[in-house]
Design a protein around this motif. Sequence first.
Motif, mmCIF file in Angstrom:
data_model
loop_
_atom_site.group_PDB
_atom_site.id
_atom_site.type_symbol
_atom_site.label_atom_id
_atom_site.label_comp_id
_atom_site.label_asym_id
_atom_site.label_seq_id
_atom_site.Cartn_x
_atom_site.Cartn_y
_atom_site.Cartn_z
ATOM 1 N N LYS A 38 0.842 -1.205 0.000
ATOM 2 C CA LYS A 38 0.000 0.000 0.000
ATOM 3 C C LYS A 38 0.876 1.254 0.000
ATOM 4 N N ARG A 39 1.900 1.293 0.850
ATOM 5 C CA ARG A 39 2.797 2.467 0.924
ATOM 6 C C ARG A 39 3.538 2.678 -0.398
ATOM 7 N N GLU A 42 1.137 4.133 -2.855
ATOM 8 C CA GLU A 42 0.854 5.538 -2.518
ATOM 9 C C GLU A 42 2.012 6.439 -2.926
ATOM 10 N N ASP A 43 3.249 5.958 -2.751
ATOM 11 C CA ASP A 43 4.408 6.737 -3.214
ATOM 12 C C ASP A 43 4.360 6.921 -4.725
ATOM 13 N N GLU A 47 -1.018 9.597 -3.889
ATOM 14 C CA GLU A 47 -2.298 9.747 -3.196
ATOM 15 C C GLU A 47 -2.596 8.467 -2.429
ATOM 16 N N GLU A 48 -3.561 8.558 -1.537
ATOM 17 C CA GLU A 48 -3.911 7.408 -0.715
ATOM 18 C C GLU A 48 -4.528 6.289 -1.554
ATOM 19 N N VAL A 49 -4.148 5.076 -1.245
ATOM 20 C CA VAL A 49 -4.743 3.885 -1.834
ATOM 21 C C VAL A 49 -5.527 3.214 -0.713
ATOM 22 N N ASN A 50 -6.836 3.096 -0.887
ATOM 23 C CA ASN A 50 -7.620 2.525 0.215
ATOM 24 C C ASN A 50 -7.602 0.999 0.178
ATOM 25 N N HIS A 51 -7.863 0.433 1.356
ATOM 26 C CA HIS A 51 -7.847 -1.016 1.512
ATOM 27 C C HIS A 51 -8.853 -1.700 0.586
#
Length: 118
Positions: A38-39, A42-43, A47-51
């Motif tokens: 996930k991190r 996102e990098d 932007e945020e990647v949701n579960h």
Amino acid sequence: MSEAQTLTETSTARNLTAFQKNILTILSEEPMYGLAIKRELEDFYGEEVNHGRLYPNLDTLVEKGYVEKSELDKRTNQYELTDEGLAVVVDALQWTLSKFVTGEDRGDQVRDLVAGNE
């Protein structure tokens, strides 16, 4: 395996989403647990990647045999690229490079990228 089966498997792999291919690319480096993947995403996306997006895509890749899922502890799973998953990443790179490298200058660009020269 017949030629028709190989073509079907290649076609199926090539129909993965960009998000799924990015997961496979990340796992090419080393096995990771979900939050590490996930991190990394996102990098890359900034932007945020949701579960709700990540884990269903990981499950799909596991079902297709491109990723192996194992339990690190009762709450944490580790994901590892399979040989089939690595073949998907290599196939995508080969196709991209076959379109990009149209001459010696572009070939030099790729060699510099691989060597870490910018």
